[in-house]
Each structure stands twice: as structure tokens, then as C-alpha cells.
Write a protein that holds these residues in place. Sequence first.
Motif, PDB file in Angstrom:
ATOM      1  N   HIS A 132       0.821  -1.208   0.000  1.00  0.00           N
ATOM      2  CA  HIS A 132       0.000   0.000   0.000  1.00  0.00           C
ATOM      3  C   HIS A 132       0.857   1.260   0.000  1.00  0.00           C
ATOM      4  O   HIS A 132       0.571   2.212  -0.743  1.00  0.00           O
ATOM      5  CB  HIS A 132      -0.939   0.026   1.198  1.00  0.00           C
ATOM      6  N   VAL A 133       1.869   1.289   0.832  1.00  0.00           N
ATOM      7  CA  VAL A 133       2.742   2.466   0.905  1.00  0.00           C
ATOM      8  C   VAL A 133       3.393   2.720  -0.450  1.00  0.00           C
ATOM      9  O   VAL A 133       3.528   3.867  -0.891  1.00  0.00           O
ATOM     10  CB  VAL A 133       3.811   2.287   2.004  1.00  0.00           C
ATOM     11  N   ARG A 190      -6.601  19.023  -3.268  1.00  0.00           N
ATOM     12  CA  ARG A 190      -6.075  18.516  -4.527  1.00  0.00           C
ATOM     13  C   ARG A 190      -5.772  17.012  -4.441  1.00  0.00           C
ATOM     14  O   ARG A 190      -5.921  16.271  -5.413  1.00  0.00           O
ATOM     15  CB  ARG A 190      -4.786  19.288  -4.864  1.00  0.00           C
ATOM     16  N   LEU A 191      -5.358  16.555  -3.245  1.00  0.00           N
ATOM     17  CA  LEU A 191      -4.869  15.181  -3.113  1.00  0.00           C
ATOM     18  C   LEU A 191      -5.956  14.144  -2.834  1.00  0.00           C
ATOM     19  O   LEU A 191      -5.776  12.965  -3.134  1.00  0.00           O
ATOM     20  CB  LEU A 191      -3.809  15.116  -2.001  1.00  0.00           C
ATOM     21  N   ILE A 192      -7.064  14.583  -2.249  1.00  0.00           N
ATOM     22  CA  ILE A 192      -8.094  13.604  -1.874  1.00  0.00           C
ATOM     23  C   ILE A 192      -8.578  12.751  -3.057  1.00  0.00           C
ATOM     24  O   ILE A 192      -8.734  11.535  -2.907  1.00  0.00           O
ATOM     25  CB  ILE A 192      -9.265  14.296  -1.129  1.00  0.00           C
ATOM     26  N   PRO A 193      -8.786  13.344  -4.240  1.00  0.00           N
ATOM     27  CA  PRO A 193      -9.150  12.468  -5.373  1.00  0.00           C
ATOM     28  C   PRO A 193      -8.084  11.423  -5.666  1.00  0.00           C
ATOM     29  O   PRO A 193      -8.403  10.286  -6.014  1.00  0.00           O
ATOM     30  CB  PRO A 193      -9.288  13.456  -6.534  1.00  0.00           C
ATOM     31  N   LEU A 194      -6.817  11.800  -5.526  1.00  0.00           N
ATOM     32  CA  LEU A 194      -5.753  10.820  -5.740  1.00  0.00           C
ATOM     33  C   LEU A 194      -5.816   9.719  -4.678  1.00  0.00           C
ATOM     34  O   LEU A 194      -5.527   8.552  -4.958  1.00  0.00           O
ATOM     35  CB  LEU A 194      -4.384  11.502  -5.690  1.00  0.00           C
ATOM     36  N   ALA A 195      -6.186  10.102  -3.473  1.00  0.00           N
ATOM     37  CA  ALA A 195      -6.284   9.109  -2.400  1.00  0.00           C
ATOM     38  C   ALA A 195      -7.341   8.058  -2.719  1.00  0.00           C
ATOM     39  O   ALA A 195      -7.173   6.879  -2.417  1.00  0.00           O
ATOM     40  CB  ALA A 195      -6.591   9.795  -1.073  1.00  0.00           C
ATOM     41  N   ARG A 196      -8.413   8.503  -3.355  1.00  0.00           N
ATOM     42  CA  ARG A 196      -9.443   7.540  -3.744  1.00  0.00           C
ATOM     43  C   ARG A 196      -8.869   6.551  -4.763  1.00  0.00           C
ATOM     44  O   ARG A 196      -9.159   5.359  -4.724  1.00  0.00           O
ATOM     45  CB  ARG A 196     -10.648   8.269  -4.335  1.00  0.00           C
ATOM     46  N   ALA A 197      -8.063   7.046  -5.674  1.00  0.00           N
ATOM     47  CA  ALA A 197      -7.447   6.159  -6.661  1.00  0.00           C
ATOM     48  C   ALA A 197      -6.479   5.186  -5.988  1.00  0.00           C
ATOM     49  O   ALA A 197      -6.369   4.022  -6.382  1.00  0.00           O
ATOM     50  CB  ALA A 197      -6.708   6.989  -7.720  1.00  0.00           C
ATOM     51  N   ILE A 198      -5.781   5.672  -4.972  1.00  0.00           N
ATOM     52  CA  ILE A 198      -4.856   4.809  -4.236  1.00  0.00           C
ATOM     53  C   ILE A 198      -5.608   3.667  -3.557  1.00  0.00           C
ATOM     54  O   ILE A 198      -5.205   2.507  -3.619  1.00  0.00           O
ATOM     55  CB  ILE A 198      -4.077   5.640  -3.186  1.00  0.00           C
ATOM     56  N   THR A 199      -6.720   4.016  -2.933  1.00  0.00           N
ATOM     57  CA  THR A 199      -7.554   2.990  -2.299  1.00  0.00           C
ATOM     58  C   THR A 199      -8.016   1.971  -3.334  1.00  0.00           C
ATOM     59  O   THR A 199      -7.939   0.758  -3.106  1.00  0.00           O
ATOM     60  CB  THR A 199      -8.772   3.648  -1.618  1.00  0.00           C
ATOM     61  N   ASP A 200      -8.482   2.465  -4.466  1.00  0.00           N
ATOM     62  CA  ASP A 200      -8.954   1.561  -5.513  1.00  0.00           C
ATOM     63  C   ASP A 200      -7.848   0.621  -5.975  1.00  0.00           C
ATOM     64  O   ASP A 200      -8.057  -0.582  -6.129  1.00  0.00           O
ATOM     65  CB  ASP A 200      -9.478   2.375  -6.708  1.00  0.00           C
ATOM     66  N   GLU A 201      -6.665   1.185  -6.190  1.00  0.00           N
ATOM     67  CA  GLU A 201      -5.577   0.349  -6.692  1.00  0.00           C
ATOM     68  C   GLU A 201      -5.131  -0.671  -5.636  1.00  0.00           C
ATOM     69  O   GLU A 201      -4.804  -1.812  -5.958  1.00  0.00           O
ATOM     70  CB  GLU A 201      -4.387   1.220  -7.127  1.00  0.00           C
ATOM     71  N   GLY A 230      -5.766   1.986   3.525  1.00  0.00           N
ATOM     72  CA  GLY A 230      -4.384   2.225   3.936  1.00  0.00           C
ATOM     73  C   GLY A 230      -4.271   2.586   5.403  1.00  0.00           C
ATOM     74  O   GLY A 230      -3.393   2.086   6.110  1.00  0.00           O
ATOM     75  N   PHE A 231      -5.170   3.421   5.843  1.00  0.00           N
ATOM     76  CA  PHE A 231      -5.143   3.844   7.239  1.00  0.00           C
ATOM     77  C   PHE A 231      -5.445   2.664   8.170  1.00  0.00           C
ATOM     78  O   PHE A 231      -4.750   2.454   9.180  1.00  0.00           O
ATOM     79  CB  PHE A 231      -6.152   4.974   7.457  1.00  0.00           C
ATOM     80  N   ILE A 232      -6.436   1.880   7.825  1.00  0.00           N
ATOM     81  CA  ILE A 232      -6.806   0.735   8.686  1.00  0.00           C
ATOM     82  C   ILE A 232      -5.710  -0.321   8.652  1.00  0.00           C
ATOM     83  O   ILE A 232      -5.404  -0.959   9.663  1.00  0.00           O
ATOM     84  CB  ILE A 232      -8.153   0.125   8.246  1.00  0.00           C
ATOM     85  N   LEU A 233      -5.121  -0.488   7.487  1.00  0.00           N
ATOM     86  CA  LEU A 233      -4.014  -1.437   7.351  1.00  0.00           C
ATOM     87  C   LEU A 233      -2.860  -1.031   8.266  1.00  0.00           C
ATOM     88  O   LEU A 233      -2.238  -1.870   8.928  1.00  0.00           O
ATOM     89  CB  LEU A 233      -3.557  -1.429   5.889  1.00  0.00           C
ATOM     90  N   ALA A 264       3.791  11.642  -4.626  1.00  0.00           N
ATOM     91  CA  ALA A 264       5.231  11.494  -4.410  1.00  0.00           C
ATOM     92  C   ALA A 264       5.755  12.431  -3.334  1.00  0.00           C
ATOM     93  O   ALA A 264       6.761  12.141  -2.691  1.00  0.00           O
ATOM     94  CB  ALA A 264       5.970  11.747  -5.722  1.00  0.00           C
ATOM     95  N   ASP A 265       5.073  13.551  -3.128  1.00  0.00           N
ATOM     96  CA  ASP A 265       5.647  14.574  -2.260  1.00  0.00           C
ATOM     97  C   ASP A 265       5.119  14.554  -0.833  1.00  0.00           C
ATOM     98  O   ASP A 265       5.380  15.474  -0.059  1.00  0.00           O
ATOM     99  CB  ASP A 265       5.449  15.954  -2.875  1.00  0.00           C
ATOM    100  N   LEU A 266       4.376  13.496  -0.480  1.00  0.00           N
ATOM    101  CA  LEU A 266       3.804  13.399   0.859  1.00  0.00           C
ATOM    102  C   LEU A 266       3.789  11.925   1.267  1.00  0.00           C
ATOM    103  O   LEU A 266       3.544  11.059   0.430  1.00  0.00           O
ATOM    104  CB  LEU A 266       2.365  13.930   0.827  1.00  0.00           C
ATOM    105  N   THR A 267       4.053  11.637   2.524  1.00  0.00           N
ATOM    106  CA  THR A 267       3.966  10.260   3.006  1.00  0.00           C
ATOM    107  C   THR A 267       2.540   9.992   3.506  1.00  0.00           C
ATOM    108  O   THR A 267       1.795  10.933   3.792  1.00  0.00           O
ATOM    109  CB  THR A 267       4.938  10.030   4.168  1.00  0.00           C
ATOM    110  N   PRO A 268       2.160   8.727   3.642  1.00  0.00           N
ATOM    111  CA  PRO A 268       0.828   8.416   4.174  1.00  0.00           C
ATOM    112  C   PRO A 268       0.558   9.063   5.532  1.00  0.00           C
ATOM    113  O   PRO A 268      -0.531   9.630   5.720  1.00  0.00           O
ATOM    114  CB  PRO A 268       0.833   6.881   4.253  1.00  0.00           C
ATOM    115  N   PRO A 269       1.503   9.045   6.482  1.00  0.00           N
ATOM    116  CA  PRO A 269       1.222   9.726   7.756  1.00  0.00           C
ATOM    117  C   PRO A 269       1.034  11.236   7.594  1.00  0.00           C
ATOM    118  O   PRO A 269       0.178  11.829   8.260  1.00  0.00           O
ATOM    119  CB  PRO A 269       2.468   9.413   8.592  1.00  0.00           C
TER     120      PRO A 269
END
Lengths: 158, 158
Positions: free
Chosen positions: A43-44, A126-137, B33-36, A52-57
Motif C-alpha cells: 500500500h505504501v 487537490r490530493l483527496i481524489p488521488l487518495a481515492r485512486a490509491i484505495t482503488d488500486e 491504507g489507514f486501517i491497514l 510522491a511529495d507526501l507520506t501516508p502519515p
Amino acid sequence: MGRPQMSGEDNLLRLVEAEEPDENSYHLQDQVGFILRKAHQRHVSIFASHIADLTPPQFAALAKLYDIGETSQNQLGTLIAMDAATVKGVIDRLKARGLVEVSKHEVDKRRLLVNLTPAGREAIERLIPLARAITDETLAPLTAKEAATFLRLLAKLA
Amino acid sequence: MGRPQMSGEDNLLRLVEAEEPDENSYHLQDQVGFILRKAHQRHVSIFASHIADLTPPQFAALAKLYDIGETSQNQLGTLIAMDAATVKGVIDRLKARGLVEVSKHEVDKRRLLVNLTPAGREAIERLIPLARAITDETLAPLTAKEAATFLRLLAKLA
DNA sequence: TCAAATTCATTCGTATGCAAATGATATCAG
DNA sequence: CTGATATCATTTGCATACGAATGAATTTGA
């Protein structure tokens, strides 16, 4: 799974019995902790490929501040599951990049208030839509039904 | 759960539809990702409460060496999902504690062979039963059937 | 065969993640 | 009211985790 059907009690019993069968063999690959670590790593990695410019935390901190507004550093840490030492580092780095700002609590002088800057707000929007794509992937290897089941069970574990 | 009952197809449909409804709201708590990350944290905590003198990655290294015997540091890293830089640190610490020993590969001079010492073998044999307890405690919030489902889906994600 | 590409290991820099100790402040209990 | 507790934040030390750069050794391919 081709096993004779059994009641919940039987399943529990089977679990206890299943510890015995081959006490010799131990397969790391089958241990929940090991697989959990690998799934988290994957996932990370997916996260980094999209953002690329931000970590999950760091993203979690911004997203939570966007959700609830100004809060104390300690409270923020509780909400995003980080201990005090970890959240301090995350906030320090976000502050250095101008995405959050901190201020002293008027009444309780122990507390450090944290809030998004306009740049931080713009970034998270700006990033929240990308986060949805990350979850999907991340969930892509599962069908929709499997993903729903997985999330439900994962939440029970977390 | 208080939702009106629906068929499996309806659940599937609901999931797909659920992505659209409110594009504004984003709940970190619902993101895989967060729950993981939280589930992984919980597991590490459970691990530490049972095995205080070894970390999960250190345990993984010993368990894998116990399973397959001597191997190169790089190959070990691949097998336990650690990059070269990380596995070096783990092996260095295990070596410092006398649990593994390293030697040069006779033919391929690039390779560093790693193997358990007698103390390392004794340690992992002692710890494997504890690891089973750690797995059980990690999965304790789930029924036996749920745990089996969870592990199957988690493996697809990892 | 020999130059290019690959592999193995190391090092450096950055970022979590947590335990433990510390200091400042606030709250509680008698 | 005040001493004991608790809370908030910081700091230190240690352990993953990974990208990127480097050097040594090996393998490949023209």
C-alpha cells in the motif's frame, strides 16, 4: 472450501485442534503478521506512486485537520494513531513546508494547536481524489464484494 | 448493522453506488491504507508483548533461516520482504547478538552468506510456539471462519 | 573476448514508530 | 489550599523502511 459443514462451536474447536497437526513446520508466509506487513508495504508503495511529495502519515495529518479543523497536536495524534513523538516529527515537517501552522492554546499553556494553512488546505483538496485512486488500486486484486468483506474484517482487527 | 436486508447483488450495487454519493466527504478512518496501518501497529504491539527481546523483522529473519538454512543476505531479504539496506541492519543486529553468523561465498565473492548460530537455532525453536500465540491473539477479534476468509483476502493483497 | 549490463552489498539521507525520561502545566483529592 | 496525579509536549535512543548513489564482482551479448 470442501470441508464438512460445522457450527460456530465446531469451528472454534477446529481452530484449537488445528494448532496440533504438525507442530514442526512453521511457515512465515502463512503468518498474519508477516502478510500484514507485506500488504502494508504494498500500500505504501502504491501511495508513493500516486502522491510522491507526501507520506501516508503526512497525508493522514492533513486529511484529519481538513476534516475536523484546528486541534491540539496530541489530540491529532490520537485521531490518526500516532504517538506523541511520531506526530511531532510529522507536524514539524508539514510546518517546515508551510502546510500547517501551530499556535499556543490560550487557556491551557501545555497545548500546541495545529491547523492547516491555506496552502495546506489547497494541497489536501487537490490530493483527496488521488487518495481515492490509491484505495482503488490497493484493493484492485479483490472483487467489490471481497473488498467489502476485507474492509469489514480488517476494521475488526485494527 | 441496522440496514435493510439486501441480496448479494444489491450489496455489490450499493458498494459501487456508494463511491459517488458524497464526493465532498473523505473519511480517513474508512481508507484501507489507514486501517491497514493500524492493524499492523496492533500486531506489532501484540508481538512485543509476547516476544520482548526480538522485533518482528528479526524474528522473520531467524524463522526463514531456520526454514531454509544458509543463504545470501540478499536472497534472505527477498524471502522476508526487506530491501537490501533494511536487511543489512537486521542481520547486523542479529550478528551482534550472536544469533546469526556470516561468511563469504566461496565462488561468488559478492555474496555474504548468513546462517543461524546454535544460539540462534535454540532461540527460534523456543520462540515459534510464542509466535503461534501471537497469531492467535492478533486474529482473536475474528471467528475461525472470518479469520480464514481474512487471511485468504489479505494474501491476495500482499 | 571485452564492453555493457546486472547483481550483491554497503552507505547516506530521510521518515516513521515506539519506549523511556524530562519539564511544564493542569487537575484532583484530602 | 496543596501535595499527588495526570496530561501535553519534547527529547533521546533504537529499529525498521526505502530511494539513491557507489563500488566490487559477475554475467551477458555483440
